[in-house]
Write a protein that holds these residues in place. Structure first.
Motif, mmCIF file in Angstrom:
data_model
loop_
_atom_site.group_PDB
_atom_site.id
_atom_site.type_symbol
_atom_site.label_atom_id
_atom_site.label_comp_id
_atom_site.label_asym_id
_atom_site.label_seq_id
_atom_site.Cartn_x
_atom_site.Cartn_y
_atom_site.Cartn_z
ATOM 1 N N ALA A 211 4.112 3.090 9.874
ATOM 2 C CA ALA A 211 2.841 3.642 9.398
ATOM 3 C C ALA A 211 3.004 4.728 8.323
ATOM 4 O O ALA A 211 2.315 4.675 7.301
ATOM 5 C CB ALA A 211 2.018 4.161 10.570
ATOM 6 N N PRO A 212 3.888 5.714 8.484
ATOM 7 C CA PRO A 212 4.004 6.742 7.428
ATOM 8 C C PRO A 212 4.445 6.156 6.086
ATOM 9 O O PRO A 212 3.999 6.590 5.033
ATOM 10 C CB PRO A 212 5.061 7.706 7.961
ATOM 11 C CG PRO A 212 5.112 7.472 9.427
ATOM 12 C CD PRO A 212 4.724 6.041 9.635
ATOM 13 N N LEU B 287 4.277 -4.368 3.622
ATOM 14 C CA LEU B 287 3.461 -3.370 4.313
ATOM 15 C C LEU B 287 3.481 -3.595 5.824
ATOM 16 O O LEU B 287 3.520 -2.638 6.598
ATOM 17 C CB LEU B 287 2.025 -3.391 3.791
ATOM 18 C CG LEU B 287 1.831 -2.829 2.384
ATOM 19 C CD1 LEU B 287 0.390 -3.034 1.921
ATOM 20 C CD2 LEU B 287 2.209 -1.367 2.307
ATOM 21 N N ARG C 106 3.859 3.036 5.062
ATOM 22 C CA ARG C 106 2.733 2.255 4.516
ATOM 23 C C ARG C 106 1.822 3.143 3.686
ATOM 24 O O ARG C 106 1.309 2.735 2.645
ATOM 25 C CB ARG C 106 1.937 1.589 5.643
ATOM 26 C CG ARG C 106 2.572 0.341 6.167
ATOM 27 C CD ARG C 106 1.611 -0.474 7.011
ATOM 28 N NE ARG C 106 1.089 0.240 8.160
ATOM 29 C CZ ARG C 106 1.640 0.245 9.371
ATOM 30 N NH1 ARG C 106 2.745 -0.414 9.583
ATOM 31 N NH2 ARG C 106 1.091 0.911 10.349
ATOM 32 N N ALA C 107 1.616 4.386 4.142
ATOM 33 C CA ALA C 107 0.754 5.313 3.409
ATOM 34 C C ALA C 107 1.335 5.629 2.032
ATOM 35 O O ALA C 107 0.592 5.852 1.076
ATOM 36 C CB ALA C 107 0.572 6.599 4.214
ATOM 37 N N VAL C 108 2.655 5.613 1.913
ATOM 38 C CA VAL C 108 3.313 5.867 0.629
ATOM 39 C C VAL C 108 3.272 4.617 -0.251
ATOM 40 O O VAL C 108 3.067 4.694 -1.462
ATOM 41 C CB VAL C 108 4.779 6.319 0.850
ATOM 42 C CG1 VAL C 108 5.527 6.410 -0.457
ATOM 43 C CG2 VAL C 108 4.809 7.640 1.596
ATOM 44 N N ARG D 36 1.133 1.904 -0.231
ATOM 45 C CA ARG D 36 -0.173 1.381 -0.657
ATOM 46 C C ARG D 36 -0.567 1.800 -2.075
ATOM 47 O O ARG D 36 -0.920 0.961 -2.889
ATOM 48 C CB ARG D 36 -1.249 1.771 0.333
ATOM 49 C CG ARG D 36 -1.381 0.780 1.435
ATOM 50 C CD ARG D 36 -2.672 0.946 2.228
ATOM 51 N NE ARG D 36 -2.580 0.107 3.397
ATOM 52 C CZ ARG D 36 -2.194 0.512 4.588
ATOM 53 N NH1 ARG D 36 -1.887 1.774 4.786
ATOM 54 N NH2 ARG D 36 -2.115 -0.324 5.594
#
Length: 126
Positions: free
Chosen positions: A106-107, A101, A109-111, A113
């Motif tokens: 950032a984009p 992570l 990481r959202a997927v 998590r």
């Protein structure tokens, strides 16, 4: 036998054969091409691989103790077919969830998590 082992065995028998027909063309599905450590036989394993600026991050849904993971680690490289392109990848390295992570933009990481994957493999571009 652990549930993950049973699911992996089932997937190898049928779903992976179907998924391999389109996996290299529809990101994040990809195909890792590798050789057996002992047999030398060529294998094509469907995976979920995310792009990084300098390589890829492969989610190890069944853990790091799969044969294909050991084959890639032993060889030190593999070919990744993703988005219709075949690219050589080197320096495979196992990562825990927190390290993966931290490495991801950032984009991505959202997927990652919500996937609840504990282990990842980092592959570097050649």
């Amino acid at each position: 036998m652990r549930p993950a082992d049973r699911l992996a065995r089932f997937n190898r028998a049928l779903p992976n054969r179907v998924i391999r027909t389109f996996a290299g063309r529809l990101p994040p599905l990809a195909v890792v091409e590798h050789r057996g450590r002992r047999s030398g036989r060529a294998y094509r394993t469907p995976v979920v691989a995310f792009g990084l600026p300098d390589g890829n991050l492969v989610a190890l849904f069944y853990g790091a103790d799969r044969d294909w993971v050991r084959n890639v680690l032993a060889a030190g490289s593999c070919t990744l077919e993703r988005g219709g392109r075949r690219v050589e990848r080197t320096a495979p390295r196992l990562l825990g969830r927190a390290d993966a992570l931290a490495l991801a933009p950032a984009p991505l990481r959202a997927v990652l998590r919500p996937l609840r994957v504990a282990r990842f493999m980092r592959l570097e571009a050649r």
